[in-house]
Motif scaffolding. Sequence first.
Motif, short mmCIF file in Angstrom:
data_model
loop_
_atom_site.label_atom_id
_atom_site.label_comp_id
_atom_site.label_asym_id
_atom_site.label_seq_id
_atom_site.Cartn_x
_atom_site.Cartn_y
_atom_site.Cartn_z
N ALA A 12 0.83 -1.20 0.00
CA ALA A 12 0.00 0.00 0.00
C ALA A 12 0.87 1.26 0.00
O ALA A 12 0.59 2.22 -0.74
N TYR A 13 1.92 1.25 0.80
CA TYR A 13 2.83 2.41 0.84
C TYR A 13 3.51 2.61 -0.51
O TYR A 13 3.59 3.71 -1.03
N LYS A 14 4.02 1.52 -1.08
CA LYS A 14 4.70 1.61 -2.38
C LYS A 14 3.75 2.13 -3.46
O LYS A 14 4.13 2.97 -4.28
N MET A 15 2.53 1.63 -3.47
CA MET A 15 1.55 2.08 -4.46
C MET A 15 1.16 3.54 -4.24
O MET A 15 0.98 4.30 -5.19
N ALA A 16 1.05 3.97 -2.98
CA ALA A 16 0.71 5.36 -2.68
C ALA A 16 1.81 6.30 -3.14
O ALA A 16 1.53 7.36 -3.72
N VAL A 17 3.05 5.92 -2.91
CA VAL A 17 4.18 6.75 -3.35
C VAL A 17 4.21 6.81 -4.88
O VAL A 17 4.38 7.89 -5.47
N ALA A 18 4.03 5.67 -5.53
CA ALA A 18 4.02 5.64 -6.99
C ALA A 18 2.87 6.48 -7.55
O ALA A 18 3.04 7.23 -8.52
N ALA A 19 1.70 6.39 -6.93
CA ALA A 19 0.54 7.17 -7.40
C ALA A 19 0.78 8.66 -7.20
O ALA A 19 0.42 9.48 -8.05
N ALA A 20 1.41 9.03 -6.09
CA ALA A 20 1.68 10.44 -5.83
C ALA A 20 2.71 11.00 -6.81
O ALA A 20 2.60 12.14 -7.25
N THR B 155 3.50 9.67 -9.92
CA THR B 155 3.13 9.56 -11.33
C THR B 155 1.70 10.02 -11.62
O THR B 155 1.37 10.30 -12.76
N GLY B 156 0.86 10.06 -10.59
CA GLY B 156 -0.53 10.42 -10.79
C GLY B 156 -1.36 9.27 -11.34
O GLY B 156 -2.49 9.47 -11.76
N VAL B 157 -0.81 8.05 -11.33
CA VAL B 157 -1.50 6.88 -11.88
C VAL B 157 -1.53 5.79 -10.81
O VAL B 157 -0.53 5.55 -10.13
N PHE B 158 -2.68 5.11 -10.69
CA PHE B 158 -2.81 3.99 -9.77
C PHE B 158 -3.40 2.80 -10.52
O PHE B 158 -4.38 2.95 -11.25
N SER B 159 -2.82 1.63 -10.33
CA SER B 159 -3.31 0.42 -10.98
C SER B 159 -3.64 -0.61 -9.89
O SER B 159 -2.75 -1.11 -9.21
N LEU B 160 -4.92 -0.89 -9.75
CA LEU B 160 -5.34 -1.88 -8.76
C LEU B 160 -4.79 -3.26 -9.08
O LEU B 160 -4.32 -3.97 -8.18
N SER B 161 -4.78 -3.63 -10.35
CA SER B 161 -4.26 -4.95 -10.72
C SER B 161 -2.77 -5.06 -10.40
O SER B 161 -2.30 -6.10 -9.95
#
Length: 90
Positions: free
Chosen positions: A16-24, A26-32
Motif C-alpha cells: 500500500a505504501y509503495k503504491m501510494a508513493v508511486a501514485a503520488a 506519477t498520478g497513476v494507480f493500478s489496482l491490478s
Amino acid sequence: ILEGESLVNDASALVAYKMAVAAALTGVFSLSNAVGQFFLASAGGIAIGLALGWLIVWIVPRVKDPGVAIVLTFLNAIGSYVIAEKLHVS
C-alpha cells in the motif's frame, strides 16, 4: 496464527505504501498492479520462509551442541529476512 496475521499486515502495508508513493509521483494507480505486487510479496516471503525453515529443521536435530543450535535458528531468522529483502519480497 498471530504471527501469520502480522506477516499479512506487513505485506499489505508495504505494498500500500509503495503504491501510494508511486501514485503520488506519477498520478497513476493500478489496482491490478497493486494486487499482483501484494501476492508476489506474500508468496515470495512464504516460499523463502518455508525453504529456510525446512533447511533448519533438517540441520538442527543433527547438531549436538545446544548453543550452536540456538545460533543457527537465530541466523535462520535473520537470513530469511536478508534474502527476502534482497529479492524485494520482504
